[in-house]
Write a protein that holds these residues in place. Structure first.
Motif, short mmCIF file in Angstrom:
data_model
loop_
_atom_site.label_atom_id
_atom_site.label_comp_id
_atom_site.label_asym_id
_atom_site.label_seq_id
_atom_site.Cartn_x
_atom_site.Cartn_y
_atom_site.Cartn_z
N GLN A 550 18.53 37.89 8.85
CA GLN A 550 17.86 36.99 7.92
C GLN A 550 17.72 35.64 8.61
N LEU A 551 16.50 35.28 8.94
CA LEU A 551 16.28 34.09 9.75
C LEU A 551 16.55 32.80 8.99
N ALA A 552 17.09 31.84 9.70
CA ALA A 552 17.15 30.46 9.21
C ALA A 552 15.96 29.75 9.84
N GLU A 553 14.86 29.64 9.10
CA GLU A 553 13.63 29.10 9.66
C GLU A 553 13.72 27.60 9.89
N MET A 554 13.14 27.17 11.00
CA MET A 554 13.04 25.74 11.29
C MET A 554 11.96 25.11 10.42
N GLU A 555 12.08 23.81 10.19
CA GLU A 555 11.04 23.10 9.44
C GLU A 555 9.71 23.18 10.18
N ARG A 556 9.76 23.04 11.49
CA ARG A 556 8.55 23.18 12.31
C ARG A 556 8.50 24.63 12.82
N SER A 557 7.93 25.52 12.03
CA SER A 557 7.81 26.92 12.43
C SER A 557 6.42 27.42 12.08
N GLY A 558 6.14 28.67 12.45
CA GLY A 558 4.82 29.22 12.19
C GLY A 558 3.74 28.43 12.91
N PHE A 559 2.63 28.15 12.20
CA PHE A 559 1.53 27.45 12.85
C PHE A 559 1.86 26.00 13.14
N ARG A 560 2.96 25.49 12.59
CA ARG A 560 3.40 24.13 12.87
C ARG A 560 4.60 24.09 13.80
N SER A 561 4.84 25.18 14.50
CA SER A 561 5.95 25.21 15.45
C SER A 561 5.80 24.11 16.50
N ARG A 562 6.93 23.52 16.88
CA ARG A 562 6.88 22.51 17.93
C ARG A 562 6.91 23.19 19.30
N CYS A 563 6.09 22.74 20.20
CA CYS A 563 6.01 23.28 21.55
C CYS A 563 7.35 23.11 22.27
N CYS A 564 7.65 24.03 23.19
CA CYS A 564 8.86 23.89 24.01
C CYS A 564 8.66 22.91 25.15
N GLY A 565 7.39 22.55 25.41
CA GLY A 565 7.09 21.63 26.51
C GLY A 565 6.71 22.32 27.81
N GLY A 566 6.61 23.66 27.77
CA GLY A 566 6.39 24.39 29.02
C GLY A 566 4.96 24.81 29.30
N GLY A 567 4.04 24.56 28.38
CA GLY A 567 2.66 25.03 28.57
C GLY A 567 1.78 24.01 29.27
N GLY A 568 0.59 24.48 29.65
CA GLY A 568 -0.42 23.58 30.22
C GLY A 568 -0.06 22.99 31.56
N GLY A 569 0.94 23.58 32.22
CA GLY A 569 1.37 23.04 33.52
C GLY A 569 2.21 21.78 33.38
N ALA A 570 2.67 21.45 32.17
CA ALA A 570 3.40 20.20 31.94
C ALA A 570 4.67 20.08 32.79
N PRO A 571 5.45 21.16 32.97
CA PRO A 571 6.63 21.02 33.82
C PRO A 571 6.29 20.72 35.29
N ILE A 572 5.07 21.07 35.68
CA ILE A 572 4.66 20.87 37.07
C ILE A 572 4.10 19.46 37.28
N THR A 573 3.28 19.01 36.36
CA THR A 573 2.73 17.65 36.48
C THR A 573 3.79 16.60 36.14
N ASP A 574 4.73 16.95 35.25
CA ASP A 574 5.95 16.17 35.02
C ASP A 574 5.66 14.69 34.72
N ILE A 575 4.89 14.46 33.66
CA ILE A 575 4.60 13.08 33.24
C ILE A 575 5.80 12.55 32.45
N PRO A 576 6.38 11.42 32.85
CA PRO A 576 7.59 10.93 32.19
C PRO A 576 7.32 10.43 30.77
N GLY A 577 8.35 10.52 29.94
CA GLY A 577 8.30 10.00 28.58
C GLY A 577 9.67 9.48 28.20
N GLU A 578 9.87 9.22 26.94
CA GLU A 578 11.16 8.72 26.47
C GLU A 578 12.16 9.84 26.27
N ARG A 579 11.65 11.05 25.97
CA ARG A 579 12.51 12.21 25.74
C ARG A 579 11.84 13.44 26.33
#
Length: 642
Positions: A550-579
């Protein structure tokens, strides 16, 4: 006086509106040609507005009701105003209908006014703060001036000072509503938005459809043309139209993981910068949230100036993870990701300025057919003890297992081995390509290198032509998406399944028996390229449910899921941010109290496991299923897995 002046005022405002509309259209037409069906688009526009657009708007019930009352009241009122006050149709019931529509519009405007008393930060301010007052003035003024025509007040009503007050209200209301549509006021979105829906570059999205594959870059006939988008005029004309349709609601901003992480990207600001480039000028009048770490008022450009030389910084384009959260949330159905990748194509193919390890990665893909430069002959080393059937030997199978580049990563290999165990238990007739498989091309494409993508894709398609199979199954949502939605443009059309969908089919067919899982609370992270890109939300949850979870669903789930940050080549281009985006996603996970986060993507696994411990355990659904199989051999030891 009012009765005599009104027809001339309406005619004058409509003429000026027409002139503004012609000017706006000329700005859009500066873009590249794009084929559209003019008549079919206009015919489809009402349904797209009333149904498809409102499916998105309706996610916020209060705003949906507000918009129905305000926009619906205005459209109906304007039509009746032209009849009653413009053409002088003397019909008491038409006049009373006009009274009703202005009341509806006024009620909606009151709700808009209340919303603007303490607006959320995502909403643009400036002229938008004036709009509720203008809506109220428009509705109230035309209600009053229509009372005589409705037989409620005598015909002589509205003389003297009152006439001048009403006349001023009419001018103010018509000025905001009509001139704003054609001359870049807040109401511009009503005119541009309607045409944007009619001539959308992805008409497949309407009527419940889905269209998420990137458009193919024509390399064969490029000639002297710029590859990708260097300047606003390089966009297609209906893309420019789409930018102009932005209502500056900031829903994209609120969902963007890069913006939340403090990286220099705000999708709303990006679209408004495209409007600045379209019309020429600066962003000095922009009244919304800036790019994190960047000041407003510094950007300037025109339709024929290079975008990254004054309008938008390169790092803004490279901060995008291509998660499509902005596109999914946009009530005007604007295609932000298409625009970003189009501009990346210019930077990569024409300028060669892919940041971080981008250039090295693309060189690896060209030289070794995989992004990390691994020996192509080592693609099947992970399966040395698995006795996997290879297509070159068997020639035919029910299922082609697309291994993807997880074959070179020890953590991903555990997922692949778990899935192989599942297929063997279910007695699936499957085979792999082995060393004939190449990178699917997703990463190259998102980094803007469509040439390398097309090269990889064409070679993969030629290999696939040699064999017979019913479907392709993969544990990689990025490969799943590209094979399913982007290979068809190059002649490779296949039935492609994500492994969670396939596992669920096996369970439903009774080919897999699963023990109930015991242990701590579990939550599930929706991968962007499985969920928002392909609409697959149910199958992973069904598999988990089959194990008694029985899942404990996150507030940001389904079509509003938050990205893990790994798509679009983001880990490779590695643009800095605050977090780090992955850290924010792990905070979402921790908020559920879950001890395990189930995932269905090798990239998500890598990003989430990269978060500093203590944190919940990260497990692919295939690993969880393999551990719960009934009447199978004991799981491999840690030494065997490694």
């Amino acid at each position: 006086m009012l009765n005599a002046a009104l027809p001339w005022l309406l005619a004058g405002f409509l003429i000026v509106l027409g002139a503004g509309a012609v000017r706006r259209i000329s700005l859009w037409r500066a873009g590249r040609p794009a084929p559209v069906d003019l008549i079919a688009g206009l015919m489809a526009m009402p349904r797209r507005y009333l149904v498809d657009l409102h499916h998105v708007v309706d996610r916020d019930k209060a705003m949906s009701n507000t918009h129905v009352a305000t926009a619906g009241g205005f459209v109906a009122s304007m039509a009746l105003i032209l009849l009653v006050h413009g053409f002088g149709v003397d019909n008491v019931w038409l006049a009373r209908a006009l009274l009703l529509t202005t009341v509806v519009m006024f009620a909606g405007a009151v709700l808009v006014f209340r919303r603007r008393l303490n607006p959320p930060s995502r909403l643009s301010k400036g002229p938008w703060m004036r709009l509720p007052k203008s809506l109220l003035v428009f509705a109230a003024t035309f209600f009053i001036v229509t009372l005589p025509a409705a037989g409620i007040l005598p015909d002589g009503f509205g003389s003297g000072i009152l006439a001048f007050v009403l006349l001023a209200g009419i001018v103010a209301g018509l000025g905001e509503m009509l001139l704003g549509m054609g001359w870049a006021g807040p109401m511009k979105h009503a005119f541009a938005g309607a045409l944007h829906l009619a001539f959308h570059r992805r008409p497949e999205r309407f009527g419940g459809g889905r269209s998420t594959g990137l458009k193919l870059l024509d390399l064969d006939t490029a000639g002297d043309k710029t590859l990708g988008v260097a300047k606003p005029a390089d966009f297609t004309w209906n893309q420019l139209l789409g930018f102009d349709a932005c209502v500056q609601c900031g829903r994209c901003e609120a969902m963007c993981p890069a913006f939340a992480a403090g990286q220099p990207l705000n999708p709303k600001k990006l679209i408004q910068d495209m409007v600045v480039g379209l019309a020429g000028g600066t962003d000095a009048n922009y009244a919304g949230s800036p790019y994190p770490g960047k000041e407003v008022g510094k950007a300037k450009g025109s339709a024929i100036e290079v975008i990254t030389e004054g309008l938008v910084s390169q790092e803004t384009l490279w901060a995008c993870t291509t998660c499509r959260a902005c596109v999914e949330e946009c009530p005007m159905m604007i295609e932000h990701v298409d625009a970003i990748v189009d501009m990346r194509r210019f930077l990569t193919l024409e300028k060669g300025t892919t940041p971080g390890k981008g250039s090295e990665t693309l060189q690896n893909l060209i030289a070794t057919d995989n992004p990390h430069g691994n020996d192509p002959a080592s693609r099947t080393y992970w399966a040395a003890d698995q006795n996997l059937p290879v297509m070159a030997d068997v020639k035919e199978a029910d299922v082609l297992f697309w291994v993807s580049d997880g074959a070179f990563d020890m953590r991903s290999q555990r997922i692949l081995r778990a899935f192989v165990k599942i297929m063997k238990t279910a007695k699936v007739n499957f085979a792999v390509l082995g060393d004939e498989e190449r990178d699917c091309g997703d990463l190259a494409r998102r980094l803007g290198d469509d040439a390398t993508f097309q090269s990889l894709a064409r070679r993969n398609i030629e290999v696939l032509k040699k064999y017979r199979f019913k479907r392709i199954v993969t544990t990689d949502p990025h490969a799943f998406h590209v094979l399913k939605n982007e290979y068809p443009d190059l002649g490779g059309s296949y039935e492609v399944l994500h492994h969670t969908r396939f596992i669920n089919e096996l369970v439903e067919q009774g080919r897999l028996q699963l023990n109930a899982r015991t242990g701590g609370t579990v939550t599930y992270h929706d991968p962007c390229y499985l969920g928002r890109y392909n609409g697959e939300y149910d199958a992973p949850r069904a598999v988990l449910n089959a194990m008694g979870i029985q899942l404990a669903e996150m507030e940001r789930s389904g079509f509003r899921s938050r990205c893990c940050g790994g798509g679009g080549g983001a880990p490779i281009t590695d643009i800095p941010g605050e977090r780090r985006i992955a850290d924010m996603r792990m905070d979402d996970i921790r908020a559920t109290g879950a001890e395990v986060v189930a995932v269905g993507c090798q990239q998500c696994t890598a990003m989430l496991e990269g978060v500093v411990e203590p944190r919940p355990e990260v497990q692919d659904i295939a690993e969880m299923v393999a551990a719960q199989l009934v009447d199978v051999a004991e799981p491999a030891t840690a030494r065997e897995v490694a």
